[in-house]
Motif scaffolding. Sequence first.
Motif, PDB file in Angstrom:
ATOM      1  N   ILE A  99      56.206 105.762  57.976  1.00  0.00           N
ATOM      2  CA  ILE A  99      57.300 104.817  57.379  1.00  0.00           C
ATOM      3  C   ILE A  99      56.929 103.443  56.832  1.00  0.00           C
ATOM      4  O   ILE A  99      57.228 103.104  55.687  1.00  0.00           O
ATOM      5  CB  ILE A  99      58.438 104.556  58.422  1.00  0.00           C
ATOM      6  N   ILE A 100      56.082 102.754  57.562  1.00  0.00           N
ATOM      7  CA  ILE A 100      55.696 101.406  57.342  1.00  0.00           C
ATOM      8  C   ILE A 100      54.684 101.486  55.875  1.00  0.00           C
ATOM      9  O   ILE A 100      55.088 100.487  54.968  1.00  0.00           O
ATOM     10  CB  ILE A 100      54.692 100.717  58.362  1.00  0.00           C
ATOM     11  N   PRO A 101      53.570 102.251  55.600  1.00  0.00           N
ATOM     12  CA  PRO A 101      53.298 102.126  54.399  1.00  0.00           C
ATOM     13  C   PRO A 101      54.350 102.253  53.014  1.00  0.00           C
ATOM     14  O   PRO A 101      53.883 101.611  52.191  1.00  0.00           O
ATOM     15  CB  PRO A 101      52.163 103.622  54.478  1.00  0.00           C
ATOM     16  N   VAL A 102      55.446 102.598  53.064  1.00  0.00           N
ATOM     17  CA  VAL A 102      56.351 102.959  52.000  1.00  0.00           C
ATOM     18  C   VAL A 102      57.142 101.741  52.271  1.00  0.00           C
ATOM     19  O   VAL A 102      57.360 101.037  51.159  1.00  0.00           O
ATOM     20  CB  VAL A 102      56.875 104.315  51.893  1.00  0.00           C
ATOM     21  N   LEU A 103      57.821 101.289  53.520  1.00  0.00           N
ATOM     22  CA  LEU A 103      59.124 100.675  53.434  1.00  0.00           C
ATOM     23  C   LEU A 103      58.765  99.331  54.097  1.00  0.00           C
ATOM     24  O   LEU A 103      59.277  98.505  54.235  1.00  0.00           O
ATOM     25  CB  LEU A 103      60.164 101.592  54.225  1.00  0.00           C
TER      26      LEU A 103
END
Length: 186
Positions: A99-103
């Motif tokens: 999740i964190i890599p994109v958002l």
Amino acid sequence: MRRRDFGNVRKLPSGRWQARYTDASGHQHARPFATKADASRFLTGVRADLDRGDWFDPNAGAIRFADYAASWLANRRIHGRPLAPRTRERYLGVLRTHIIPVLGDVEMRHVNPAAVRAWYTGMARGNVGPSTIAKAYRLLHAICATAVAEELISRNPCAIPGASVETSTERPIATLDQVFGLANAV
């Protein structure tokens, strides 16, 4: 000329127009517009939202998703108790990996259905299994649901039908002949 009973519109030195108003909690807000008519229409809409109780603070959700998710994970409670260490570890792994890599750098107020759909589609196109995708989606949904409850965002952007459902292929079951064949071979 009739005096406005809510907020005000003024011309800025730049030639643009500014709509200013005070919300229900007494905080002042200002927003620039190209025309006086646009500023007046905006104030009319804000007044209607305030009267209906639908007004939403435009400055809410100005926190990065990664920062909010870290806070959410640190403070998450289930039935009044903190998350179990293993659950916290799994959530952290899903956040960090999927999740964190994109958002992560997106402000909460900009995590909208289109951003979630793009993230979800990217996961589905990647080399990620359907079970992992569903788990990541459920976690994102839970984080966003808390953000809605805390009035950082107005609604949960996770609205993809069936995205949280884990689907796995049925494992084949050996037939009776195959079981006897294995037993004879042993």
